[in-house]
Design a protein around this motif. Structure first.
Motif, short mmCIF file in Angstrom:
data_model
loop_
_atom_site.label_atom_id
_atom_site.label_comp_id
_atom_site.label_asym_id
_atom_site.label_seq_id
_atom_site.Cartn_x
_atom_site.Cartn_y
_atom_site.Cartn_z
N ARG A 99 0.90 -1.24 0.08
CA ARG A 99 -0.19 -0.08 0.19
C ARG A 99 0.71 1.30 -0.08
N ARG A 100 1.84 1.28 0.85
CA ARG A 100 2.84 2.37 0.97
C ARG A 100 3.35 2.76 -0.55
N ARG A 101 3.81 2.00 -1.40
CA ARG A 101 4.19 2.13 -2.80
C ARG A 101 3.22 2.49 -3.85
N TRP A 102 1.89 2.27 -3.55
CA TRP A 102 1.04 2.54 -4.68
C TRP A 102 1.09 3.72 -5.16
N GLY A 103 1.35 4.91 -4.44
CA GLY A 103 1.65 6.27 -4.86
C GLY A 103 2.70 6.22 -6.10
N ARG A 104 3.79 5.70 -5.58
CA ARG A 104 4.85 5.76 -6.90
C ARG A 104 4.46 4.98 -8.30
N VAL A 105 3.64 3.84 -7.87
CA VAL A 105 3.21 3.01 -8.91
C VAL A 105 2.08 3.96 -9.97
N LEU A 106 1.21 4.58 -9.08
CA LEU A 106 0.22 5.43 -9.77
C LEU A 106 0.87 6.45 -10.48
N ALA A 107 2.06 7.01 -9.94
CA ALA A 107 2.74 8.32 -10.43
C ALA A 107 3.46 7.76 -11.97
N LEU A 108 4.02 6.78 -11.77
CA LEU A 108 4.45 6.02 -12.96
C LEU A 108 3.64 5.80 -14.14
N GLY A 109 2.20 5.20 -13.69
CA GLY A 109 1.30 5.03 -14.56
C GLY A 109 0.61 6.32 -15.37
N GLN A 110 1.31 7.32 -15.01
CA GLN A 110 0.88 8.69 -15.70
C GLN A 110 1.47 8.61 -17.09
N ARG A 111 2.73 8.00 -17.27
CA ARG A 111 3.25 8.10 -18.46
C ARG A 111 2.56 7.11 -19.57
N ASP A 112 2.68 7.36 -20.76
CA ASP A 112 2.03 6.76 -21.83
C ASP A 112 2.52 5.22 -22.03
N ASP A 113 3.81 5.13 -21.75
CA ASP A 113 4.36 3.62 -22.03
C ASP A 113 4.31 2.74 -20.72
N VAL A 114 3.82 3.44 -19.96
CA VAL A 114 3.32 2.24 -18.60
C VAL A 114 1.91 2.05 -18.08
N SER A 115 1.63 0.67 -17.93
CA SER A 115 0.41 0.44 -17.48
C SER A 115 0.78 0.08 -16.01
N LEU A 116 -0.35 0.11 -15.10
CA LEU A 116 0.01 -0.27 -13.76
C LEU A 116 -1.15 -1.39 -13.13
N GLY A 136 -2.00 -4.12 -5.92
CA GLY A 136 -1.99 -5.27 -5.33
C GLY A 136 -1.03 -5.52 -4.03
N LEU A 137 -0.97 -6.48 -3.22
CA LEU A 137 -0.38 -6.37 -2.11
C LEU A 137 0.32 -8.02 -2.06
N HIS A 138 1.67 -7.94 -2.20
CA HIS A 138 2.80 -8.95 -2.59
C HIS A 138 2.94 -9.87 -1.22
N PRO A 139 2.80 -11.15 -1.54
CA PRO A 139 2.98 -12.15 -0.23
C PRO A 139 4.53 -11.87 0.37
N TYR A 140 5.34 -11.53 -0.25
CA TYR A 140 6.76 -11.24 0.23
C TYR A 140 6.70 -10.29 1.40
N PHE A 141 5.86 -9.51 1.22
CA PHE A 141 5.86 -8.24 2.33
C PHE A 141 4.80 -8.22 3.25
N MET A 142 4.59 -9.52 3.88
CA MET A 142 3.52 -9.49 4.67
C MET A 142 3.76 -9.02 5.91
N ASP A 143 5.00 -8.27 6.38
CA ASP A 143 5.19 -7.53 7.69
C ASP A 143 4.76 -6.11 7.41
N ALA A 144 4.66 -5.67 5.96
CA ALA A 144 4.26 -4.42 5.55
C ALA A 144 2.83 -4.25 5.59
N HIS A 145 1.97 -5.43 5.34
CA HIS A 145 0.66 -5.17 5.03
C HIS A 145 -0.32 -4.95 6.45
N ARG A 146 -1.26 -4.28 6.46
CA ARG A 146 -2.29 -3.91 7.73
C ARG A 146 -3.43 -4.63 7.36
N GLU A 147 -4.07 -4.47 8.60
CA GLU A 147 -5.56 -5.32 8.47
C GLU A 147 -6.51 -4.60 7.54
#
Length: 255
Positions: free
Chosen positions: A40-57, A60-71
């Motif tokens: 969730r913390r990184r969605w803003g960075r992903v959304l910013a990149l998605g403003q480019r015409d050559d990027v689609s976004l 989601g919430l990745h299973p590797y980063f379980m410690d970073a996810h909240r309820e």
């Protein structure tokens, strides 16, 4: 045109030279990039990149980063998907069975994201490590209408077919470039032309001969050559087929 169907260009590894990374990729024919969300913390960075015409976004919430996810992250993801219809998929989500201590929580989080994808008729981007058969069984139970991508596939021909029969495609990146991946080589050779996409998973999933180096989308051209060799096809055919499949799966603009 090549499509890098899975690359984490929002990661800090690219903060110093991100524009140069895009330029190097374009120089070898990579024209579009699909960037998945991980926390969730990184969605803003992903959304910013998605403003480019050559990027689609994707979000989601990745299973590797379980410690970073909240309820409340799943509720936040539902709101973000509704607020950002430009998201082409739910993900990166999935199961990483290397981490037994979080496995029950991973399954709960994965199921929740699959339900979000089903309700919104979006494809899912799935991280699946040491869990191909269990994940295929769960996908069969849910019957997702838009299918999705089994990212970084490293399984057998039979496992690949099981995913394809469910309406999914598999992602081929650094793993097929390694000489010892003989079972995966057989799977790659057996795939139909519309059954796979090419990806780098940058900055991770290094190719053979590049161990310890940061991966980047420009290496997709090497992935394409390796896959073409395994399939006994022209590089141009693999590039065209994989890019067409990525466009179909994610609804990308024609290139």
């Amino acid at each position: 045109m090549l499509v890098d169907a899975h690359c984490h260009l929002d990661f800090p590894a690219f903060d110093a030279d991100r524009e140069a990374v895009f330029a190097r990729a374009r120089a070898v024919g990579v024209a579009h990039f699909v960037v998945p969300g991980t926390t969730r913390r990184r969605w803003g960075r992903v959304l910013a990149l998605g403003q480019r015409d050559d990027v689609s976004l994707c979000l989601g919430l990745h299973p590797y980063f379980m410690d970073a996810h909240r309820e409340d992250d799943v509720e936040a993801l539902a709101r973000a998907l509704d607020a950002h219809p430009e998201a082409v998929a739910v993900g990166e989500c999935g199961i990483d069975a290397r981490f037994d201590e979080t496995l029950a929580a991973q399954w709960s989080l994965f199921d929740a994201q699959l339900r979000l994808a089903r309700a919104r008729r979006l494809p899912v981007v799935i991280h699946c490590v040491r869990a191909n058969d269990r994940v295929a069984k769960r996908l069969r139970q849910l019957a997702l209408p838009a299918g999705g991508l089994i990212h970084a596939f490293a399984g057998s021909p039979e496992q690949a077919k099981a995913f394809l029969d469910l309406g999914f495609v598999v992602g081929l990146g650094g793993a097929p470039t390694h000489a010892r991946a003989r079972r995966l080589h057989r799977a790659v050779a057996a795939l139909p032309d519309d059954g796979y996409v090419l990806e780098t998973d940058s900055p991770d999933m290094p190719l053979a001969g590049h161990r310890g180096e940061r991966n980047e989308p420009a290496r997709l051209a090497e992935v394409c050559r390796a896959v073409a060799g395994l399939r006994g096809q022209a590089v141009e055919r693999v590039a065209e087929a994989s890019s067409a499949t990525a466009r179909r799966l994610f609804g990308l603009p024609a290139g």
